[in-house]
Design an enzyme around this catalytic site. Structure first.
Site, PDB file in Angstrom:
ATOM      1  N   ASP A 132      75.142  42.563  10.419  1.00 39.71           N
ATOM      2  CA  ASP A 132      75.606  42.366  11.788  1.00 39.71           C
ATOM      3  C   ASP A 132      77.068  42.808  11.906  1.00 39.71           C
ATOM      4  O   ASP A 132      77.432  43.614  12.770  1.00 39.71           O
ATOM      5  CB  ASP A 132      75.455  40.876  12.153  1.00 39.71           C
ATOM      6  CG  ASP A 132      75.505  40.647  13.647  1.00 39.71           C
ATOM      7  OD1 ASP A 132      75.660  41.631  14.398  1.00 39.71           O
ATOM      8  OD2 ASP A 132      75.392  39.491  14.084  1.00 39.71           O
ATOM      9  N   TYR A 135      70.745  33.449   9.776  1.00 40.46           N
ATOM     10  CA  TYR A 135      70.141  33.633  11.101  1.00 40.46           C
ATOM     11  C   TYR A 135      68.757  32.996  11.197  1.00 40.46           C
ATOM     12  O   TYR A 135      68.111  33.094  12.234  1.00 40.46           O
ATOM     13  CB  TYR A 135      69.999  35.125  11.425  1.00 40.46           C
ATOM     14  CG  TYR A 135      71.292  35.787  11.793  1.00 40.46           C
ATOM     15  CD1 TYR A 135      72.306  35.897  10.844  1.00 40.46           C
ATOM     16  CD2 TYR A 135      71.503  36.299  13.060  1.00 40.46           C
ATOM     17  CE1 TYR A 135      73.500  36.497  11.162  1.00 40.46           C
ATOM     18  CE2 TYR A 135      72.701  36.899  13.389  1.00 40.46           C
ATOM     19  CZ  TYR A 135      73.691  37.004  12.435  1.00 40.46           C
ATOM     20  OH  TYR A 135      74.868  37.601  12.755  1.00 40.46           O
ATOM     21  N   LYS A 188      77.503  39.917  -0.928  1.00 39.94           N
ATOM     22  CA  LYS A 188      78.684  39.117  -1.281  1.00 39.94           C
ATOM     23  C   LYS A 188      78.299  38.258  -2.492  1.00 39.94           C
ATOM     24  O   LYS A 188      78.494  37.039  -2.538  1.00 39.94           O
ATOM     25  CB  LYS A 188      79.059  38.278  -0.046  1.00 39.94           C
ATOM     26  CG  LYS A 188      80.365  37.568  -0.100  1.00 39.94           C
ATOM     27  CD  LYS A 188      81.573  38.476   0.016  1.00 39.94           C
ATOM     28  CE  LYS A 188      82.829  37.674  -0.241  1.00 39.94           C
ATOM     29  NZ  LYS A 188      83.948  38.454  -0.725  1.00 39.94           N
ATOM     30  N   ASP A 210      83.143  42.824   1.456  1.00 43.24           N
ATOM     31  CA  ASP A 210      84.520  42.997   1.953  1.00 43.24           C
ATOM     32  C   ASP A 210      85.088  44.347   1.526  1.00 43.24           C
ATOM     33  O   ASP A 210      85.757  45.031   2.303  1.00 43.24           O
ATOM     34  CB  ASP A 210      85.430  41.831   1.545  1.00 43.24           C
ATOM     35  CG  ASP A 210      85.176  41.318   0.143  1.00 43.24           C
ATOM     36  OD1 ASP A 210      84.159  41.702  -0.461  1.00 43.24           O
ATOM     37  OD2 ASP A 210      85.997  40.541  -0.361  1.00 43.24           O
TER      38      ASP A 210
END
Ligand code: NAP
Length: 418
Positions: free
Chosen positions: A305, A157, A227, A281
């Site tokens: 987000d 972002y 992640k 995940d």
């Protein structure tokens, strides 16, 4: 500072902060408000009425200072995000805003992201709890009582990206392939490239805020969501720096999950906050399957987000999901939802998300009693099945109210609960 087009209310006092950024809030503060684009023109005034009622019911008052951003600012200033708006929030320290439209692809970049960056509001905080009576796709939505801390200023972002077909993107491709040794890593032909910075500074201040919140609010755990199995130098670094904060900056009151099992056989010290981590995940499915095991989450921008919207859906959706942005000595409340342009000006949508964002703002100001009153009054209104279209379509019976009517009912409930 002298403002160009906005007026400072004659009554009311400024919120100030000490050198550590702790707010000092008068009984009648001046609070800037941006109603926002699209449905902001409905939910903004609705929230204003409710928050004012809660302040008055607890012996205080709010003096609003209207600010402009997005479409309303273009009309007034010929600028999407005028200096007046940014500087007023900087100066008055605590503010609330409705949603602002961002065009996809071409056009200007997100005003929300710009505002958060300009004011260095580095944390987006989203409490996710179930209100009695709100329909949910889950069997036991009440199991969710989480607070998400999402990093607000970096990650993908950061806005560092180059468009396919430009000279700049080809320079970046050349640099990456020839100088950095990633030859053949990018497909031939047009490509867009973005950069994902995750810094030690940005990570540590976010994780610190999540742990402090957990300690102050008797929460059991802080989970670092990353992640890192795939992105080793960004997402795994987030996890490692997060653990460094937990291990190096707190005493016995904070313990990592590894230490807990290796040294204490899983027996946490009383009142301690346990810091653990989950891969993003896996975390998304654990949200559904082990909802009650999670408490406070700390995440880089993109994970945060996705994850906070998914969590919001479990407790009833965007119409009721609140949020706030935190910086040093500054706070900007804003709902999770966007400007839903198709409903603009119809007095139709649910103002609860904006109202409950205001609740977080009141609590951040130290007005816990007023915040609790807002929460209880919204819950009471929904429990009595007096609801806006989004909830009405999911329940049996009930009375469908306009945005403004719903806000009036919440105000009535504030008055009777106070
Ligand atoms: P959105 O505005 O959040 O709306 C998506 C859908 O969510 C709506 O069609 C509606 O669903 C439901 N919804 C949203 N707010 C609601 C409310 N208050 N009450 C009841 N239902 C509500 O998302 P979007 O359509 O993707 O985005 C529109 C614009 O908003 C974009 O320009 C986007 O960039 C911007 N945006 C701004 C912010 C922000 O200012 N912080 C955040 C997100 C998006 P149903 O039609 O199914 O009822």
């Amino acid at each position: 500072m002298d403002f160009d087009k906005v007026e400072v209310p004659e009554e009311g006092e400024r919120i100030t902060a000490d050198e550590d950024g702790n707010l000092e809030v008068p009984e009648e503060p001046i609070i800037p408000i941006i109603h926002g684009d699209g449905i902001g023109t409905d939910v903004g005034p609705a929230a204003q009425k409710v928050l004012e009622a809660a302040a008055q019911a607890t012996g205080r008052d709010i003096h609003w200072m209207r600010l402009y951003a997005g479409e309303s600012a273009r009309e007034m200033y010929d600028d999407n995000l005028p200096d007046d708006t940014v500087e007023a929030i900087r100066e008055f320290r605590v503010a609330i805003k409705g949603p602002l439209t961002t065009p996809v692809g071409s056009g200007f970049r997100s005003l929300n992201v710009a505002l958060r960056k300009k004011l260095d509001l580095y944390t987006n905080m989203r409490p996710t709890y179930h209100l009695d009576g709100v329909p949910s796709p889950m069997k036991a939505p009440e199991q969710m009582d989480m607070v998400n801390f999402r990093e607000n200023t970096e990650d993908v972002y950061a806005g560092i990206e180059w468009e396919a077909g430009t000279e700049e993107v080809e320079q970046v491709r050349e640099f990456v392939e020839d100088e950095m040794g990633f030859e053949g890593a990018i497909h031939e032909g047009p490509v867009g490239i973005g950069i994902k910075p995750i810094s030690e500074f940005g990570t540590k201040r976010l994780v610190r805020q999540a742990i402090d919140y957990a300690l102050e609010n008797d929460r059991d755990s802080v989970t670092l969501v990353h992640k890192g199995n795939i992105m080793k130098f960004t997402e795994a670094a987030f996890r490692d720096w997060g653990y460094e904060v937990a291990e190096e900056e707190y005493g016995e009151e904070v313990i990592t999950e590894d230490t807990l099992w290796e040294e204490r056989d899983g027996d946490a010290p009383e009142d301690a906050v346990v810091v653990n981590d989950r891969i993003a995940d896996n975390m998304l499915q654990q949200l559904l399957t082990r909802t009650d095991q999670y408490d406070v989450l700390a995440m880089p921008n993109l994970n945060g987000d996705y994850l906070s919207d998914a969590a919001g859906a479990q407790i009833g959706g965007l119409g009721i999901a609140p949020g706030g942005n935190i910086g040093e000595g500054r706070f900007l409340a804003e709902p999770v939802h966007g400007s839903a342009p198709k409903y603009e000006g119809q007095d139709k949508v649910n103002p609860s998300a904006m109202i409950l964002s205001g609740r977080i703002m009141l609590e951040h100001m130290g007005w816990e009693d007023a915040g609790q009153l807002v929460r209880d009054a919204v819950e009471e209104t929904i429990r009595s099945k007096q609801v806006t279209y989004d909830i009405h379509r999911q329940i049996e019976g009930g009375e469908k109210l306009a945005t403004s009517e719903f806000a009036e009912k919440v105000v009535e409930n504030i008055e009777s609960l106070a």
